[in-house]
Scaffold this motif. Sequence first.
Motif, PDB file in Angstrom:
ATOM      1  N   THR A 370       0.734  -1.314   0.045  1.00 15.70           N
ATOM      2  CA  THR A 370      -0.084  -0.050  -0.050  1.00 15.70           C
ATOM      3  C   THR A 370       0.818   1.334   0.124  1.00 15.70           C
ATOM      4  N   ILE A 371       0.177   2.370  -0.329  1.00 17.16           N
ATOM      5  CA  ILE A 371       0.839   3.709  -0.338  1.00 17.16           C
ATOM      6  C   ILE A 371      -0.129   4.586   0.850  1.00 17.16           C
ATOM      7  N   THR A 372       0.540   5.618   1.311  1.00 16.73           N
ATOM      8  CA  THR A 372      -0.093   6.426   2.123  1.00 16.73           C
ATOM      9  C   THR A 372       0.056   7.910   1.826  1.00 16.73           C
ATOM     10  N   VAL A 373      -0.768   8.696   1.588  1.00 10.97           N
ATOM     11  CA  VAL A 373      -0.716  10.158   1.168  1.00 10.97           C
ATOM     12  C   VAL A 373      -1.661  11.013   2.057  1.00 10.97           C
ATOM     13  N   THR A 374      -1.216  12.314   1.935  1.00  7.40           N
ATOM     14  CA  THR A 374      -2.035  13.018   2.941  1.00  7.40           C
ATOM     15  C   THR A 374      -3.230  14.065   2.421  1.00  7.40           C
ATOM     16  N   ALA A 375      -3.830  14.784   3.174  1.00 10.98           N
ATOM     17  CA  ALA A 375      -4.779  15.713   2.675  1.00 10.98           C
ATOM     18  C   ALA A 375      -4.896  16.704   4.155  1.00 10.98           C
ATOM     19  N   THR A 376      -5.447  17.785   3.886  1.00 15.66           N
ATOM     20  CA  THR A 376      -5.679  18.665   5.350  1.00 15.66           C
ATOM     21  C   THR A 376      -6.985  18.936   5.636  1.00 15.66           C
ATOM     22  N   MET A 377      -7.578  19.014   6.615  1.00 13.68           N
ATOM     23  CA  MET A 377      -8.923  19.409   6.916  1.00 13.68           C
ATOM     24  C   MET A 377      -8.589  20.911   7.467  1.00 13.68           C
ATOM     25  N   PHE A 378      -9.233  21.931   7.078  1.00 16.35           N
ATOM     26  CA  PHE A 378      -8.868  23.218   7.601  1.00 16.35           C
ATOM     27  C   PHE A 378      -9.518  23.406   8.828  1.00 16.35           C
ATOM     28  N   GLN A 379      -9.141  24.626   9.445  1.00 22.28           N
ATOM     29  CA  GLN A 379      -9.344  24.943  10.695  1.00 22.28           C
ATOM     30  C   GLN A 379     -10.892  25.465  10.850  1.00 22.28           C
ATOM     31  N   THR A 380     -11.532  25.230  11.997  1.00 24.26           N
ATOM     32  CA  THR A 380     -12.525  25.827  12.533  1.00 24.26           C
ATOM     33  C   THR A 380     -13.963  25.717  11.558  1.00 24.26           C
ATOM     34  N   TYR A 381     -14.183  26.298  10.711  1.00 28.33           N
ATOM     35  CA  TYR A 381     -15.421  26.510  10.133  1.00 28.33           C
ATOM     36  C   TYR A 381     -15.862  25.200   8.918  1.00 28.33           C
ATOM     37  N   ASP A 382     -14.731  24.515   8.728  1.00 27.27           N
ATOM     38  CA  ASP A 382     -15.037  23.342   7.826  1.00 27.27           C
ATOM     39  C   ASP A 382     -15.573  22.085   8.822  1.00 27.27           C
ATOM     40  N   LYS A 383     -16.783  21.790   8.310  1.00 25.19           N
ATOM     41  CA  LYS A 383     -17.421  20.730   9.183  1.00 25.19           C
ATOM     42  C   LYS A 383     -17.202  19.430   8.535  1.00 25.19           C
ATOM     43  N   GLU A 384     -16.804  19.362   7.190  1.00 25.90           N
ATOM     44  CA  GLU A 384     -16.705  18.016   6.521  1.00 25.90           C
ATOM     45  C   GLU A 384     -15.728  18.115   5.346  1.00 25.90           C
ATOM     46  N   CYS A 385     -14.947  17.300   5.181  1.00 24.22           N
ATOM     47  CA  CYS A 385     -13.964  17.114   3.943  1.00 24.22           C
ATOM     48  C   CYS A 385     -13.971  15.764   3.198  1.00 24.22           C
ATOM     49  N   THR A 386     -14.389  16.121   2.003  1.00 28.61           N
ATOM     50  CA  THR A 386     -14.619  14.903   0.918  1.00 28.61           C
ATOM     51  C   THR A 386     -13.275  14.792   0.034  1.00 28.61           C
ATOM     52  N   ILE A 387     -12.782  13.702  -0.150  1.00 29.05           N
ATOM     53  CA  ILE A 387     -11.807  13.338  -1.006  1.00 29.05           C
ATOM     54  C   ILE A 387     -12.698  13.376  -2.467  1.00 29.05           C
ATOM     55  N   THR A 388     -12.381  14.216  -3.310  1.00 27.88           N
ATOM     56  CA  THR A 388     -12.963  14.042  -4.689  1.00 27.88           C
ATOM     57  C   THR A 388     -12.291  13.193  -5.964  1.00 27.88           C
ATOM     58  N   GLY A 389     -11.102  13.066  -5.678  1.00 27.15           N
ATOM     59  CA  GLY A 389     -10.222  12.389  -6.754  1.00 27.15           C
ATOM     60  C   GLY A 389      -8.828  12.121  -6.187  1.00 27.15           C
ATOM     61  N   ILE A 390      -8.338  11.146  -6.750  1.00 21.32           N
ATOM     62  CA  ILE A 390      -7.105  10.603  -6.723  1.00 21.32           C
ATOM     63  C   ILE A 390      -6.489  10.097  -7.979  1.00 21.32           C
ATOM     64  N   ALA A 391      -5.168  10.402  -8.475  1.00 16.11           N
ATOM     65  CA  ALA A 391      -4.821  10.155  -9.563  1.00 16.11           C
ATOM     66  C   ALA A 391      -3.135   9.401  -9.393  1.00 16.11           C
ATOM     67  N   LEU A 392      -2.839   8.420  -9.886  1.00 17.46           N
ATOM     68  CA  LEU A 392      -1.293   7.976  -9.651  1.00 17.46           C
ATOM     69  C   LEU A 392      -0.858   8.044 -11.129  1.00 17.46           C
ATOM     70  N   VAL A 393       0.556   8.063 -10.889  1.00 19.41           N
ATOM     71  CA  VAL A 393       1.285   8.094 -12.191  1.00 19.41           C
ATOM     72  C   VAL A 393       2.386   7.256 -12.082  1.00 19.41           C
ATOM     73  N   ASP A 394       2.971   6.543 -12.780  1.00 16.33           N
ATOM     74  CA  ASP A 394       4.010   5.538 -12.359  1.00 16.33           C
ATOM     75  C   ASP A 394       5.299   5.684 -13.350  1.00 16.33           C
ATOM     76  N   GLY A 395       6.449   5.378 -13.166  1.00 13.53           N
ATOM     77  CA  GLY A 395       7.543   5.619 -13.813  1.00 13.53           C
ATOM     78  C   GLY A 395       7.623   5.390 -15.267  1.00 13.53           C
ATOM     79  N   ALA A 396       6.561   4.484 -15.875  1.00  8.18           N
ATOM     80  CA  ALA A 396       6.345   4.222 -17.350  1.00  8.18           C
ATOM     81  C   ALA A 396       5.440   5.323 -17.690  1.00  8.18           C
ATOM     82  N   GLY A 397       4.726   6.203 -17.101  1.00  5.99           N
ATOM     83  CA  GLY A 397       3.931   7.120 -17.602  1.00  5.99           C
ATOM     84  C   GLY A 397       2.586   6.868 -17.687  1.00  5.99           C
ATOM     85  N   ASP A 398       1.954   5.480 -17.042  1.00  2.00           N
ATOM     86  CA  ASP A 398       0.753   5.107 -17.025  1.00  2.00           C
ATOM     87  C   ASP A 398       0.251   5.914 -15.790  1.00  2.00           C
ATOM     88  N   VAL A 399      -1.166   6.133 -16.072  1.00  3.50           N
ATOM     89  CA  VAL A 399      -2.049   6.862 -15.107  1.00  3.50           C
ATOM     90  C   VAL A 399      -3.439   6.033 -14.657  1.00  3.50           C
TER      91      VAL A 399
END
Length: 540
Positions: A370-399
């Motif tokens: 597996t791999i683990t990457v990060t996101a940030t939930m901002f301070q105070t007024y944001d009640k919810e955070c949704t991850i809308t997209g993830i893209a991976l690119v490898d060394g051969a240029g595949d996406v």
Amino acid sequence: MRSRRRRPQIFRAVVGILTAALLGAASVGPAQAAANDGRLKLGVLSFSPSSVDATAEGATATLDWTVTNGNASAATVSGDVYIRQITAGGSAVGSAYDISYSLRPDGSTMTSSVSGNAQSSTYSYDFSVPQYAAGPSATWAVVRVTASDDQGNTLTVDKGRLSEFASTVTAKELVDSAGPTYEWISVPPDQPTYLYNAAKPVTVAYDIEVVDPESGFYKGEVTVAGPGGQTASGKLKVVTAGDGTTSCGPNTGSWGINDMICGVSVTIPAGAAAGTWAVSRIRLTDNAGNTSVHRNLNLAPVQVTQNGTLQASDFSITPKAVNNWSAPQKLSITMQPNGVRQGLASATVWTDTGCGGSVTQAPVISADGTITVTATMFQTYDKECTITGIALVDGAGDVAAYGSYFDEPDLNLVVTQIPDTTPPVATSASLSFTTVAASALPRNVELTADVTSFAGVNGYSLTIYDSTGDPVGGGYGGLFAVTDGTVQIVAGLSQGLAPGVYTVGFTLTDSGGLHAQYGYPGNVGSPAPSGPLQITVTDS
């Protein structure tokens, strides 16, 4: 060297004055005397003069026209007149100028009634004849007239009927012999550069700046090329509205038709080859009919994928609930990449407005794959955070691309804010002094309190009361949120306080809006945590 920008043409409206034959007068003109047939007609249309010298900027020809209406109940008339350059054979060249008119101008029209009423109204417009054409002379013609009234009647007169009128002006012109150029083309910041097209087409948006310092930009085409020579194209065109403004697709920016930022979309078919697609050709045409073609380009690349060779699965996020009341919180997103060739080059995370994504270069694949990457939930007024997209690119240029950001199913990676249900607590409180001479006033007193707070203390108020319980001073303000530590509150003692004992009460407010009160007279709130907060004012 970039050509000098010219000012855009400015349409100049001739604003007339209604004559004594006002709407509703007993004598309303010959059209109302006719049968009440509800027919709108173009009565007169002519240019004056019929020829001009436009080699010097600013040449104008006045267009006058009359609209009659057989409907006696009509009260308003409005419409559009379209002027365009035509060839000797009658073919159109360049874009049309749209002139909006109205018997009762509403602020958006280009010209006003000079005289008349809804049954017979006359209009006048000063047409700024363009300075450049393909040859030393050009003909500008009214190619279409429309009208409508408030009774639902309409009129459209096209160029066949318009030949009966003096609807053209011939101009001596400066020769424009070169087509437009482009300054740049790019993918807008909000446009994904990774595109998923396994089941349906995907559209790529581009912004392009086009310059034509002479006759001005008219239209163009952008072609993108992908693997195996596959191509797709999108067209762009300048449109002049009835109020004289020009536009060229979304994200339009303009210094007039001579220098425009245009938006153009290119649709790549479903299942088209995965890999890099880039702008390969730009074709541009100006209002004189000159065309320039820029070939063999490799600009503004995007990556198309069907999640074929490189894939990812088992997406998860931790934690699923966070306390972001007083500070941003990091989120960890884990997934299982498959089909990786030559290692992973990058992993990119997109989020909604409640949080911030990330780009991780060369993410490390752990022992469990597996791999683990990060996101940030901002301070105070944001009640919810949704991850809308993830893209991976490898060394051969595949996406590989996933999520609603790419018009795919939701990833269901959502983090929520833990509600603030606990007011702040002061564990101790003290004053910077407890005795002061009346002659030493005015003077500030500082209250120091040790606090704990789930959401963080970010505001306060402090009030000083005399022996009768009446307020005689105090202060309020904001703080950087404190969850566990010391806050210092400053308030003023006014000059002229009589000798005696004064009580201090204070309120702590947290980032969630909850508050706690201490030390107020009348047993309001809680007692001060370290004993009564009092200041004695002496007479010496």
